[in-house]
Motif scaffolding. Structure first.
Motif, mmCIF file in Angstrom:
data_model
loop_
_atom_site.group_PDB
_atom_site.id
_atom_site.type_symbol
_atom_site.label_atom_id
_atom_site.label_comp_id
_atom_site.label_asym_id
_atom_site.label_seq_id
_atom_site.Cartn_x
_atom_site.Cartn_y
_atom_site.Cartn_z
ATOM 1 N N ALA A 1 0.805 -1.003 0.174
ATOM 2 C CA ALA A 1 0.068 0.187 0.131
ATOM 3 C C ALA A 1 0.860 1.290 0.004
ATOM 4 C CB ALA A 1 -0.845 -0.016 1.216
ATOM 5 N N CYS A 2 1.889 1.221 0.823
ATOM 6 C CA CYS A 2 2.776 2.745 1.107
ATOM 7 C C CYS A 2 3.600 2.474 -0.207
ATOM 8 C CB CYS A 2 3.639 2.476 2.164
ATOM 9 S SG CYS A 2 2.520 2.593 3.625
ATOM 10 N N ARG A 3 4.074 1.311 -0.616
ATOM 11 C CA ARG A 3 4.843 1.317 -1.832
ATOM 12 C C ARG A 3 4.381 1.779 -3.043
ATOM 13 N NH1 ARG A 3 6.928 -4.310 -1.144
ATOM 14 N NH2 ARG A 3 4.893 -5.002 -2.049
ATOM 15 N N SER A 4 3.010 1.794 -3.361
ATOM 16 C CA SER A 4 2.503 1.781 -4.445
ATOM 17 C C SER A 4 1.471 3.261 -4.435
ATOM 18 C CB SER A 4 1.515 0.757 -5.078
ATOM 19 O OG SER A 4 0.433 0.587 -4.258
ATOM 20 N N ALA A 5 1.364 3.736 -3.470
ATOM 21 C CA ALA A 5 0.521 4.855 -3.279
ATOM 22 C C ALA A 5 1.150 6.094 -3.513
ATOM 23 C CB ALA A 5 -0.147 5.135 -1.798
ATOM 24 N N GLU A 6 0.791 7.125 -4.213
ATOM 25 C CA GLU A 6 1.450 8.623 -4.631
ATOM 26 C C GLU A 6 1.663 9.053 -3.300
ATOM 27 O OE1 GLU A 6 -1.084 10.829 -6.883
ATOM 28 O OE2 GLU A 6 -1.422 9.401 -8.558
ATOM 29 N N ILE B 1 -0.102 -14.642 0.149
ATOM 30 C CA ILE B 1 -1.150 -13.685 -0.473
ATOM 31 C C ILE B 1 -1.585 -12.577 0.374
ATOM 32 C CG2 ILE B 1 -3.506 -13.800 -1.534
ATOM 33 C CD1 ILE B 1 -3.033 -16.926 -1.992
ATOM 34 N N GLY B 2 -1.186 -11.265 -0.210
ATOM 35 C CA GLY B 2 -1.389 -10.098 0.715
ATOM 36 C C GLY B 2 -2.694 -9.476 0.390
ATOM 37 N N GLY B 3 -2.454 -8.155 0.844
ATOM 38 C CA GLY B 3 -3.705 -7.260 0.500
ATOM 39 C C GLY B 3 -3.694 -6.516 -0.809
ATOM 40 N N GLY B 4 -2.373 -6.341 -0.972
ATOM 41 C CA GLY B 4 -2.043 -5.644 -2.300
ATOM 42 C C GLY B 4 -1.229 -6.243 -3.228
ATOM 43 N N SER B 5 -0.251 -7.331 -2.858
ATOM 44 C CA SER B 5 0.511 -8.090 -3.796
ATOM 45 C C SER B 5 0.434 -9.484 -3.076
ATOM 46 C CB SER B 5 1.827 -7.488 -3.649
ATOM 47 O OG SER B 5 2.681 -7.279 -2.601
ATOM 48 N N SER B 6 0.974 -10.307 -4.206
ATOM 49 C CA SER B 6 1.290 -11.727 -3.615
ATOM 50 C C SER B 6 2.682 -12.118 -3.981
ATOM 51 C CB SER B 6 0.160 -12.593 -4.472
ATOM 52 O OG SER B 6 -1.205 -12.172 -3.948
ATOM 53 N N GLU B 7 3.396 -12.463 -2.868
ATOM 54 C CA GLU B 7 4.975 -12.841 -3.150
ATOM 55 C C GLU B 7 4.968 -14.522 -3.362
ATOM 56 O OE1 GLU B 7 4.799 -9.185 -3.039
ATOM 57 O OE2 GLU B 7 4.114 -10.186 -1.411
ATOM 58 N N PRO C 1 1.329 -7.690 -8.509
ATOM 59 C CA PRO C 1 0.859 -6.602 -7.985
ATOM 60 C C PRO C 1 -0.702 -6.684 -7.734
ATOM 61 C CG PRO C 1 1.251 -6.375 -10.277
ATOM 62 C CD PRO C 1 1.938 -7.829 -9.930
ATOM 63 N N VAL C 2 -1.024 -7.729 -7.141
ATOM 64 C CA VAL C 2 -2.555 -8.044 -6.968
ATOM 65 C C VAL C 2 -2.605 -8.921 -5.743
ATOM 66 C CG1 VAL C 2 -2.552 -10.195 -8.216
ATOM 67 C CG2 VAL C 2 -4.650 -8.992 -7.827
ATOM 68 N N GLY C 3 -3.472 -8.303 -4.718
ATOM 69 C CA GLY C 3 -3.789 -9.296 -3.442
ATOM 70 C C GLY C 3 -5.453 -9.249 -3.303
ATOM 71 N N VAL C 4 -5.662 -9.672 -2.185
ATOM 72 C CA VAL C 4 -7.188 -9.853 -2.042
ATOM 73 C C VAL C 4 -7.930 -8.532 -1.875
ATOM 74 C CG1 VAL C 4 -6.759 -11.935 -0.562
ATOM 75 C CG2 VAL C 4 -6.618 -9.773 0.568
ATOM 76 N N VAL C 5 -7.237 -7.328 -1.281
ATOM 77 C CA VAL C 5 -8.004 -6.347 -1.382
ATOM 78 C C VAL C 5 -8.361 -5.777 -2.956
ATOM 79 C CG1 VAL C 5 -8.048 -3.827 -0.750
ATOM 80 C CG2 VAL C 5 -7.209 -5.753 0.886
ATOM 81 N N VAL D 1 -9.703 -15.740 -11.362
ATOM 82 C CA VAL D 1 -8.703 -16.704 -11.554
ATOM 83 C C VAL D 1 -8.055 -16.313 -12.885
ATOM 84 C CG1 VAL D 1 -8.286 -19.167 -11.814
ATOM 85 C CG2 VAL D 1 -9.918 -18.401 -10.080
ATOM 86 N N ASP D 2 -8.717 -16.001 -13.862
ATOM 87 C CA ASP D 2 -7.850 -16.047 -15.127
ATOM 88 C C ASP D 2 -7.142 -14.667 -15.086
ATOM 89 O OD1 ASP D 2 -9.339 -18.135 -16.216
ATOM 90 O OD2 ASP D 2 -11.132 -16.999 -17.078
ATOM 91 N N ASP D 3 -7.712 -13.679 -14.441
ATOM 92 C CA ASP D 3 -6.737 -12.422 -14.295
ATOM 93 C C ASP D 3 -5.358 -12.632 -13.579
ATOM 94 O OD1 ASP D 3 -5.964 -10.159 -12.371
ATOM 95 O OD2 ASP D 3 -7.011 -9.167 -14.242
ATOM 96 N N VAL D 4 -5.291 -13.629 -12.689
ATOM 97 C CA VAL D 4 -4.180 -13.716 -11.857
ATOM 98 C C VAL D 4 -3.385 -14.750 -12.860
ATOM 99 C CG1 VAL D 4 -3.053 -14.810 -9.771
ATOM 100 C CG2 VAL D 4 -5.152 -13.529 -9.573
ATOM 101 N N ALA D 5 -4.123 -15.749 -13.394
ATOM 102 C CA ALA D 5 -3.164 -16.588 -14.250
ATOM 103 C C ALA D 5 -2.693 -15.941 -15.404
ATOM 104 C CB ALA D 5 -4.224 -17.560 -14.890
ATOM 105 N N GLY D 6 -3.220 -14.702 -16.061
ATOM 106 C CA GLY D 6 -2.635 -14.155 -17.012
ATOM 107 C C GLY D 6 -1.225 -13.397 -16.333
ATOM 108 N N ARG D 7 -1.336 -13.111 -15.004
ATOM 109 C CA ARG D 7 0.151 -12.288 -14.453
ATOM 110 C C ARG D 7 0.955 -13.537 -14.121
ATOM 111 N NH1 ARG D 7 -1.800 -7.350 -12.597
ATOM 112 N NH2 ARG D 7 -4.025 -7.002 -12.375
ATOM 113 N N LEU D 8 0.540 -14.554 -13.955
ATOM 114 C CA LEU D 8 1.620 -15.620 -13.515
ATOM 115 C C LEU D 8 2.044 -16.196 -14.915
ATOM 116 C CD1 LEU D 8 -0.046 -17.618 -11.071
ATOM 117 C CD2 LEU D 8 1.966 -16.411 -10.540
ATOM 118 N N ALA D 9 1.544 -16.039 -16.103
ATOM 119 C CA ALA D 9 1.934 -16.535 -17.465
ATOM 120 C C ALA D 9 3.391 -15.704 -17.929
ATOM 121 C CB ALA D 9 0.857 -16.315 -18.486
#
Length: 451
Positions: free
Chosen positions: A202-207, A256-262, A287-291, A311-319
């Motif tokens: 959250a702090c990493r990506s927020a302006e 699996i975090g709120g704003g990112s998943s490592e 750059p995607v998490g549960v929130v 699921v498809d959205d995350v799968a596309g990022r993993l690809a």
């Protein structure tokens, strides 16, 4: 909004995997300002046991076996005077950025006995994430392990609205600051040898992330560092080292975090190092998490179609993750498994165990087979919002987020299919404590620290 804590329920935690060296975010010292108010008895979690006459061996035995539980987060806290900023934890090394507070407490005098709990050095770790604010305070015990003596956890949803606006919202920042004030009081009430206070996606990506942390320093007296994604992935690995067994050949660890998943791929087929992070062969941070996922697709009403779209959205990022095949030679091995550290997997485990109340001792380290995970995901997807709220392992605070977490989990399982998933109710804070204690040498000389 209160959050169950992920570390306070166990008297000792494994900490066998510290970092392979300093990262880009180094540590600078701080001089802790002690409060002049006396501490109440209720706030003395982890203090020395009563001295009683009798056989000294029995007394030592009781001391070693004594369980220490986290004190209630509403006890022993002293809020700053209204309108007055709390004293910041200052850097002692002005030439280095004061991004990680470290207090130097007097070390125990040299001797042959094992120090009681109240003489052991105290370490602290704070993780301000997109969804949660969490603090752990611990002392080292036997080699590679530590005992939690205080903890705090609260859902603050700092990243609420961040996906749409690119900025942290005022109500979200207010919630986080109030939680951090409690953490500051807890830290100032103890002699902390070393601490690390981090902020993540959250702090990493927020302006206005840096601006917000300046406010935290003014109002809560805490100086947080924004860590990069690689450091976040490494800390997650460090916090879960003791859950990777000796015969394991390969692990895909995900947080699996709120704003990112490592995600970290770990190859253990060669000579094994005591530090699990040394065996990371590939990693990524989505750059995607549960929130963020729930805000984009909706979290309250989730149809089968919406779930599949997530699921498809995350799968596309993993690809696009180039290193995803680095463990292909181990996927068929019985000694390969997934290791999940997040609220998503701990929630699934709680539902799987049909717990009437979440119990960390039963969840942390639990093995789930492929069919069990399939059943739990299907069960949650079939529940409506009110049914999710009613489940004691989900509750109202997670009911709109848990299916987004399940969608991320399903995308990960599709790329790295495994017959077994191990659940970890531990993560960044435990990783920080592992690294701090290992770097300080507290496990040398039979746990007495450097002399």
């Amino acid at each position: 909004m209160e959050d169950r804590d992920t570390g306070a329920g166990a008297s000792e935690l494994g900490a066998s995997s510290a970092s392979p060296g300093p990262s880009g975010s180094g540590t600078a010292g701080w001089q802790q300002r002690r409060s002049t108010e006396p501490r109440s008895a209720a706030g003395q979690a982890g203090d020395a046991p009563h001295h009683q006459k009798g056989n000294p061996k029995k007394r030592r035995k009781r001391r070693r076996g004594r369980k220490v539980f986290a004190r209630d987060e509403t006890q022993g806290n002293r809020s700053p005077v209204p309108g007055q900023a709390a004293p910041a934890l200052e850097a002692r090394q002005p030439t280095a950025p004061a991004i990680s507070p470290v207090a130097q407490a007097p070390r125990p005098e040299q001797g042959t006995r094992r120090p009681p709990v109240h003489e052991l050095p105290v370490f602290a770790a704070l993780d301000l994430g997109t969804n949660n604010c969490r603090l752990l305070v611990a002392v080292p015990t036997r080699h590679g392990q530590f005992r939690v003596i205080d903890a705090f956890s609260r859902i603050v949803r700092l990243g609420e609205g961040l996906t749409a606006n690119g900025r942290l919202g005022q109500p979200a920042m207010d919630r986080a600051v109030e939680a951090l004030k409690i953490c500051g009081d807890k830290l100032r009430s103890r002699k902390i040898r070393k601490a690390r206070l981090i902020a993540t996606e959250a702090c990493r990506s927020a302006e206005n992330g840096v601006e917000f942390l300046e406010r935290v320093e003014r109002e809560a007296g805490l100086k947080l560092e924004i860590i990069d994604r690689q450091t976040e992935a490494r800390l997650a690995v460090s916090g879960c080292g003791s859950l990777v067994e000796r015969d394991t050949q390969g692990v895909v660890l995900f947080d699996i975090g709120g704003g990112s998943s490592e995600i970290a791929l770990i190859d253990l087929t060669g000579r094994r190092s005591p530090r699990l992070a040394n065996h990371i062969v590939s990693w990524t941070s989505l750059p995607v998490g549960v929130v963020s996922l729930a805000e984009r697709f909706g979290g309250r009403t989730v149809t089968r179609e919406i779930f599949n779209a997530m699921v498809d959205d995350v799968a596309g990022r993993l690809a696009s993750f180039d290193g995803r095949d680095r463990l292909s030679h181990l996927k068929a091995s019985p000694n390969f498994h997934l290791l999940g550290t997040s609220g998503t997997v701990t929630t699934l485990a709680g539902v799987h165990l049909d717990l009437e109340r979440y119990d960390r001792r039963r969840v942390d380290g639990l093995w789930m087979d492929r069919d069990s995970v399939d059943r739990m995901v299907e069960r949650l997807v079939g529940w409506d919002f009110q049914q999710r709220c009613a489940n004691p392992c989900i509750g109202a605070d997670r009911a709109d987020l848990v299916l987004a977490g399940c969608a991320i989990l399903e995308a990960i399982r599709a790329v790295w299919p495994s017959e077994r998933l191990r659940v970890a109710d531990r993560g960044l804070r435990e990783g920080i404590l592992s690294e701090l204690m290992a770097d300080d040498g507290v496990w040398r000389n039979d746990g007495r620290g450097r002399q």
